[in-house]
Design a protein around this motif. Structure first.
Motif, PDB file in Angstrom:
ATOM      1  N   MET A 100       0.746  -1.344  -0.239  1.00 29.49           N
ATOM      2  CA  MET A 100       0.154   0.117  -0.207  1.00 29.49           C
ATOM      3  C   MET A 100       0.916   1.178  -0.066  1.00 29.49           C
ATOM      4  O   MET A 100       1.927   1.337   0.511  1.00 29.49           O
ATOM      5  N   LYS A 101       0.289   2.271  -0.361  1.00 33.02           N
ATOM      6  CA  LYS A 101       1.035   3.633  -0.702  1.00 33.02           C
ATOM      7  C   LYS A 101       1.034   4.363   0.683  1.00 33.02           C
ATOM      8  O   LYS A 101      -0.487   4.518   1.441  1.00 33.02           O
ATOM      9  N   ASP A 102       1.841   4.948   1.245  1.00 29.72           N
ATOM     10  CA  ASP A 102       1.901   5.555   2.435  1.00 29.72           C
ATOM     11  C   ASP A 102       2.428   7.012   2.282  1.00 29.72           C
ATOM     12  O   ASP A 102       3.648   7.199   2.207  1.00 29.72           O
ATOM     13  N   GLU A 103       1.563   7.859   1.882  1.00 27.32           N
ATOM     14  CA  GLU A 103       1.891   9.225   1.292  1.00 27.32           C
ATOM     15  C   GLU A 103       2.654   9.993   2.281  1.00 27.32           C
ATOM     16  O   GLU A 103       3.482  10.765   2.117  1.00 27.32           O
ATOM     17  N   GLU A 104       2.198   9.805   3.562  1.00 22.88           N
ATOM     18  CA  GLU A 104       2.920  10.540   4.566  1.00 22.88           C
ATOM     19  C   GLU A 104       4.269  10.345   4.811  1.00 22.88           C
ATOM     20  O   GLU A 104       5.310  10.896   5.163  1.00 22.88           O
ATOM     21  N   LEU A 105       4.500   8.930   4.555  1.00 22.22           N
ATOM     22  CA  LEU A 105       5.986   8.694   4.705  1.00 22.22           C
ATOM     23  C   LEU A 105       6.751   8.673   3.408  1.00 22.22           C
ATOM     24  O   LEU A 105       7.921   8.267   3.315  1.00 22.22           O
ATOM     25  N   GLY A 106       6.073   8.776   2.503  1.00 18.31           N
ATOM     26  CA  GLY A 106       6.383   8.894   0.961  1.00 18.31           C
ATOM     27  C   GLY A 106       7.147   7.405   0.304  1.00 18.31           C
ATOM     28  O   GLY A 106       7.988   7.399  -0.334  1.00 18.31           O
ATOM     29  N   TRP A 120       9.469 -10.338   5.565  1.00 13.55           N
ATOM     30  CA  TRP A 120       9.899  -9.259   4.688  1.00 13.55           C
ATOM     31  C   TRP A 120       9.130  -8.090   4.497  1.00 13.55           C
ATOM     32  O   TRP A 120       7.913  -8.296   3.959  1.00 13.55           O
ATOM     33  N   VAL A 121       9.750  -6.986   4.730  1.00 13.00           N
ATOM     34  CA  VAL A 121       9.017  -5.642   4.281  1.00 13.00           C
ATOM     35  C   VAL A 121       9.432  -5.194   3.043  1.00 13.00           C
ATOM     36  O   VAL A 121      10.818  -5.228   2.880  1.00 13.00           O
ATOM     37  N   ILE A 122       8.617  -5.189   2.152  1.00  8.47           N
ATOM     38  CA  ILE A 122       8.915  -4.775   0.797  1.00  8.47           C
ATOM     39  C   ILE A 122       8.730  -3.187   0.519  1.00  8.47           C
ATOM     40  O   ILE A 122       7.601  -2.814   0.777  1.00  8.47           O
ATOM     41  N   GLU A 123       9.520  -2.367   0.385  1.00 12.13           N
ATOM     42  CA  GLU A 123       9.521  -0.961   0.282  1.00 12.13           C
ATOM     43  C   GLU A 123      10.120  -0.458  -0.989  1.00 12.13           C
ATOM     44  O   GLU A 123      11.069  -0.773  -1.447  1.00 12.13           O
ATOM     45  N   GLN A 124       9.274   0.513  -1.185  1.00 11.32           N
ATOM     46  CA  GLN A 124       9.598   1.490  -2.462  1.00 11.32           C
ATOM     47  C   GLN A 124       9.591   3.069  -2.168  1.00 11.32           C
ATOM     48  O   GLN A 124       8.428   3.334  -1.721  1.00 11.32           O
ATOM     49  N   ASN A 125      10.591   3.825  -2.092  1.00 16.90           N
ATOM     50  CA  ASN A 125      10.515   5.121  -2.068  1.00 16.90           C
ATOM     51  C   ASN A 125       9.837   6.003  -3.121  1.00 16.90           C
ATOM     52  O   ASN A 125      10.094   5.524  -4.375  1.00 16.90           O
ATOM     53  N   ILE A 126       8.812   6.779  -2.949  1.00 17.21           N
ATOM     54  CA  ILE A 126       8.106   7.317  -3.997  1.00 17.21           C
ATOM     55  C   ILE A 126       8.442   8.894  -3.859  1.00 17.21           C
ATOM     56  O   ILE A 126       8.170   9.623  -5.113  1.00 17.21           O
ATOM     57  N   GLU A 128      10.668  12.089  -1.447  1.00 18.45           N
ATOM     58  CA  GLU A 128      11.186  12.550  -0.111  1.00 18.45           C
ATOM     59  C   GLU A 128      10.447  13.232   0.796  1.00 18.45           C
ATOM     60  O   GLU A 128       9.377  13.989   0.234  1.00 18.45           O
ATOM     61  N   VAL A 129      10.599  12.889   2.012  1.00 17.40           N
ATOM     62  CA  VAL A 129       9.715  13.459   3.121  1.00 17.40           C
ATOM     63  C   VAL A 129      10.533  14.226   4.067  1.00 17.40           C
ATOM     64  O   VAL A 129      11.812  13.655   4.457  1.00 17.40           O
ATOM     65  N   ASP A 130      10.402  15.662   4.322  1.00 17.29           N
ATOM     66  CA  ASP A 130      11.305  16.394   5.012  1.00 17.29           C
ATOM     67  C   ASP A 130      10.751  16.101   6.496  1.00 17.29           C
ATOM     68  O   ASP A 130       9.912  16.704   6.898  1.00 17.29           O
ATOM     69  N   PHE A 131      11.598  15.571   7.463  1.00 17.71           N
ATOM     70  CA  PHE A 131      11.401  15.383   8.664  1.00 17.71           C
ATOM     71  C   PHE A 131      11.955  16.034   9.745  1.00 17.71           C
ATOM     72  O   PHE A 131      11.741  16.156  10.685  1.00 17.71           O
ATOM     73  N   SER A 132      12.529  17.056   9.045  1.00 14.85           N
ATOM     74  CA  SER A 132      13.429  18.079   9.925  1.00 14.85           C
ATOM     75  C   SER A 132      12.386  18.798  10.603  1.00 14.85           C
ATOM     76  O   SER A 132      12.742  19.381  11.858  1.00 14.85           O
ATOM     77  N   SER A 133      11.215  19.045  10.360  1.00 15.67           N
ATOM     78  CA  SER A 133      10.267  19.979  10.915  1.00 15.67           C
ATOM     79  C   SER A 133       9.378  19.242  12.067  1.00 15.67           C
ATOM     80  O   SER A 133       8.495  19.720  12.695  1.00 15.67           O
ATOM     81  N   ALA A 134       9.539  18.021  11.666  1.00 17.27           N
ATOM     82  CA  ALA A 134       8.514  17.166  12.865  1.00 17.27           C
ATOM     83  C   ALA A 134       9.094  17.380  14.170  1.00 17.27           C
ATOM     84  O   ALA A 134       9.994  17.801  14.521  1.00 17.27           O
ATOM     85  N   ASP A 135       8.160  16.939  15.100  1.00 15.84           N
ATOM     86  CA  ASP A 135       8.413  16.968  16.458  1.00 15.84           C
ATOM     87  C   ASP A 135       9.493  16.175  16.835  1.00 15.84           C
ATOM     88  O   ASP A 135       9.737  14.912  16.391  1.00 15.84           O
ATOM     89  N   LYS A 136      10.409  16.647  17.723  1.00 17.00           N
ATOM     90  CA  LYS A 136      11.679  15.808  18.105  1.00 17.00           C
ATOM     91  C   LYS A 136      10.979  14.706  19.592  1.00 17.00           C
ATOM     92  O   LYS A 136      10.606  15.533  20.345  1.00 17.00           O
ATOM     93  N   TYR A 137      11.661  13.996  19.890  1.00 17.46           N
ATOM     94  CA  TYR A 137      11.250  13.004  21.107  1.00 17.46           C
ATOM     95  C   TYR A 137      11.983  13.686  22.077  1.00 17.46           C
ATOM     96  O   TYR A 137      13.430  13.907  22.327  1.00 17.46           O
TER      97      TYR A 137
END
Length: 137
Positions: A100-106, A120-126, A128-137
Motif C-alpha cells: 500500500m501507498k503511505d503518502e505521509e512517509l513517501g 520481509w518488508v518490501i518498500e519503495q520510496n516514492i 522525499e519527506v522532510d522530517f526536519s520540522s517534525a516533533d523531536k522526542y
C-alpha cells in the motif's frame, strides 16, 4: 560487513526459492562441498550477506515457529515494490500486509512471510519527506 545467519529446514531449497524472488549473488553452497553433514548457503541480496544453515537441534539451531509473533524481519528497499511483491507471492510467500501507498512517509510498502517463516518488508520510496520540522522526542 554485516552477515545475517538464518536457520532453515532446508537451506538449499530456501536458497532456490529466494533466487526466484530476489536479485541474488551466490557466494558458496554446500552443494559444492560434499564433506558437510548439513546444508549451508551463502549469498548476497543488495550488498547484505545471508548465511543459511539447515536446522540442527544438537547446535540449538531451530527454525522460526510459524505460530510465534515475529520480533525481527528483513526490510528491503527496491525500485519496483510491486514487481518484487508479485514475485514473492508467486513463490508462495504469504501476504501479511498488502502493498500500500503511505503518502505521509513517501513510500509504498507491504509485508510478506516466506515459506520458511521469515518476514520481509518490501518498500519503495516514492518521494522525499522532510522530517526536519517534525516533533523531536
Amino acid at each position: 560487513m554485516l552477515i545475517i545467519d538464518c536457520v532453515i529446514k532446508d537451506a538449499i531449497k530456501a536458497y532456490q526459492t529466494y533466487a526466484t524472488v530476489f536479485e541474488i549473488r551466490l557466494i558458496e553452497s554446500s552443494n559444492n562441498l560434499s564433506n558437510l553433514s548439513f546444508n549451508e548457503v551463502i549469498f548476497e541480496i543488495e550488498d547484505m550477506q545471508f548465511h543459511l544453515f539447515d536446522a540442527n537441534p544438537q547446535m540449538g539451531w531451530q527454525v522460526p515457529d510459524s505460530n510465534a509473533v515475529q520480533s525481527m524481519w528483513f526490510n528491503i528497499v527496491v525500485n519496483d515494490a510491486n514487481a518484487l511483491f508479485e514475485r514473492a507471492i508467486s513463490a508462495e510467500f504469504e501476504v501479511v500486509v498488502p502493498l500500500m501507498k503511505d503518502e505521509e512517509l513517501g513510500i509504498w510498502n507491504g509485508v510478506v512471510k516466506d515459506p520458511f517463516n521469515y518476514s520481509w518488508v518490501i518498500e519503495q520510496n516514492i518521494h522525499e519527506v522532510d522530517f526536519s520540522s517534525a516533533d523531536k522526542y
